[in-house]
Write an enzyme that holds these catalytic residues in place. Structure first.
Site, PDB file in Angstrom:
ATOM      1  CE  LYS A  84     -88.488   4.090 -40.805  1.00 43.40           C
ATOM      2  NZ  LYS A  84     -88.056   4.892 -41.971  1.00 43.40           N
TER       3      LYS A  84
ATOM      4  CB  SER B 271     -91.459   6.356 -43.555  1.00 38.81           C
ATOM      5  OG  SER B 271     -90.066   6.125 -43.485  1.00 38.81           O
TER       6      SER B 271
ATOM      7  CB  SER C 278     -88.120   8.564 -44.177  1.00 42.78           C
ATOM      8  OG  SER C 278     -89.152   8.301 -45.100  1.00 42.78           O
TER       9      SER C 278
END
Lengths: 480, 93
Positions: A73, A148, A172
């Site tokens: 990420k 997210s 997330s």
């Protein structure tokens, strides 16, 4: 079987037995990564990944992760690789050090092939708040992958990598895992070092893995867990993380969270979860209805605590030491205001404003202070539940993947996407989402959570259930 | 509760330049969100201790031993503007 269909565990075995090499495996995944119809990657490091794969292939003995590729990420810093956290304010930024969790995986033999898309600074539940365009759900390209960590979830579901890292503040990791039909694990708060993770809400942020099997997520956790002198909140881990192999749930008591199985949960999602939970009893476990009386205050509590903490954490983006800087400003105040006004997107501004308000003079006790007290009640609710049961269960998300654009104009509707994951985050507990079936042709996630440090028990139960459910992971929007 | 003046004041505290349309939208959205989060006021929490850290920890110390850090050159590498071996900032006034 295509190399990109292998789980990480299968890929490790194939490399160790000489059927393939890290180079071949990395090349196969790079090919899918470079044809990125899902927009799941923000940066791809072809040269670096292949160089590392060649090094690993030349070693006399394979390291534990054997040169299997991974995606990270974009909230996690990797030295010299572009890192934006999905924000314009960090466009072109290259960190000068590598996050501890990534360094540990590289040390164990994982090969980083790129950085994945995300909601700006991890604020969002759909990946639509990325400054670099949304990621598309591999099951249906007109729908969101969740957020997210939407890019990390999609990269695994779309077989661009067998596994990836995300971060979870209020859901997330678990929510995008559910919406993409894969496994997502948020460990106990403090299990994995956050050194090098771009901070959002420090009392909640936690790094964790995405994978297509529970065992693969356990392998990643195993390689990352434990104290890091660079993160004072990281924990000395009491026991080794085990690779789960349980097939039965004899004696395991699973509490079904009543507040999260009723109104507000789509009927199709509820039905898929109920079917999956029925297998707990078939495997020898027991189901116990439990109540978390304060869970309904979770969302409100979270949307005071997380924005308050983010408003402090994001003060560092000032256009002086790194990142975007406004041009031709007259003085320092104008420099700060314009740099941040130009660099941050709408959701980040909203949260900074909300947090600044909640912490401002005259409102602090009524908002932030009150929310921290509700947090205590939510923690007590879980403690009461765990006196009766070993694990708790609920849907991970109240709906399946929703259409792009559906919730972008209504912040509160977007926030409700995390109603099932947030209470667990507030309590700092380990939690996993596993795919448990389909509704409307789209994947449904079942969320399990346990007491702090119960990762081995949680992974064992998740593995047994995963095996019994036999979810067929075949995204239909894979762009073929 | 949230009017234009409060919104402007909070934006100034947060060091955020907002355009007039952004300001109007922000005022509206903050009002909606604050109406929602206000439900935490329903609870009587006088005797409840606030949680700042979900997993109990004692103070964490390390030995006070100097270790090498990154070079000044590397620390300045990402700066938008460097002046005389330091970070350049606009004048304060």
């Amino acid at each position: 079987m295509a190399l990109t269909d292998l789980t990480a565990e299968q890929a490790i075995a194939a490399i160790v037995s000489g059927q393939t090499s890290s180079c071949e495996l990395v090349e196969a995944h790079l090919a899918r990564t470079e044809r990125d119809v899902w927009n799941s990657f923000l940066a791809v490091d072809r040269a670096g990944a292949l160089a590392r794969a060649r090094e690993i292939d030349a070693l006399p003995e394979r390291p534990p992760l054997a040169g299997v590729p991974i995606a990270i990420k974009d909230a996690l810093s990797i030295r010299d690789l572009p890192t934006t956290a999905g924000s314009r304010i960090l466009e072109g930024f290259r960190p000068v050090y590598t996050a501890t969790c990534v360094a540990r995986l590289e040390q164990a033999g994982a090969v980083v092939i790129g950085k994945t898309n995300m909601d700006e600074f991890a604020m969002g539940s759909s990946c639509e708040n990325s400054a670099y365009g949304p990621t598309l759900n591999p099951w249906d390209l007109t729908r969101v992958p969740g957020g997210s960590s939407g890019g990390s979830a999609t990269s695994v579901a779309a077989r661009q990598v067998p596994w990836s890292l995300g971060s979870d503040t209020g859901g997330s990791i678990r929510q995008p895992a559910a919406l993409c039909g894969i496994v997502g694990l948020k460990p106990t708060y403090g299990a994995i070092s956050r050194y090098g993770l771009i901070a959002f809400a420090s009392s909640l942020d936690q790094v964790g893995p995405f994978a297509r099997t529970v065992r693969d997520s356990a392998l990643l956790l195993q390689a990352m867990v434990g104290r890091d002198p660079m993160d004072a909140t990281s924990l000395e881990w009491p026991v080794p993380i085990l690779l789960p192999d349980a097939e039965r749930l004899d004696g395991v008591r699973v509490g079904v969270i009543e507040e999260l199985m009723g109104d507000g949960i789509d009927p199709g999602v509820r039905a898929a979860c109920q079917t999956a939970l029925a297998r707990v009893e078939a495997l020898g476990g027991t189901l116990v209805p439990i109540k978390l009386p304060h869970a309904r205050y979770g969302l409100a509590t979270y949307y005071l605590i997380a924005p308050a903490e983010c408003s402090a954490n994001l003060a560092r983006f000032d256009g002086i030491r790194y990142g975007h800087r406004a041009e031709d400003t007259e003085n320092l105040l104008e420099h700060y205001e314009r740099t941040r006004g130009e660099g941050f997107g709408p959701e980040v501004k909203r949260r900074i404003m909300l947090g600044t308000f909640a912490l401002s003079s005259g409102y602090y006790d009524a908002y932030y202070g009150q929310a921290q007290r509700v947090r205590t009640l939510i923690i007590r609710d879980f403690a009461t539940a765990f006196a009766e049961v070993d694990l708790v269960a609920s849907p991970t998300s109240p709906t399946v993947a929703f259409p792009l654009g559906e919730r972008t104009s209504d912040p509160l509707a977007m926030y409700l996407s995390d109603v099932c994951t947030i209470p667990i985050s507030l309590a700092g507990l380990p939690s996993i989402s596993i795919p448990c079936g389909l509704s409307e042709g789209l994947p449904v996630g079942l969320q399990l959570a346990g007491p702090a440090f119960s990762e081995n028990r949680l992974l064992a139960a998740a593995h047994a259930l995963e095996t019994a459910i036999g979810f067929v992971d075949r995204p239909t929007g894979s762009g073929e | 509760m949230i009017d234009d003046d409060v919104t402007r004041h909070v934006a100034r505290l947060a060091r955020l330049a907002l355009t007039e349309p952004e300001l109007a939208r922000m005022r509206h959205e903050l009002s909606v969100i604050l109406d929602y989060v206000d439900q935490v006021q329903e609870l009587d929490l006088i005797d409840v201790v606030p949680t700042t850290h979900a997993i109990p920890m004692q103070n964490v110390f390390r030995d006070d031993v100097p270790t090498p850090s990154i070079s000044a050159e590397l620390a300045l590498r990402e700066a938008p503007e460097v002046l005389g071996g330091g970070f350049a900032v606009p004048r304060m006034g």
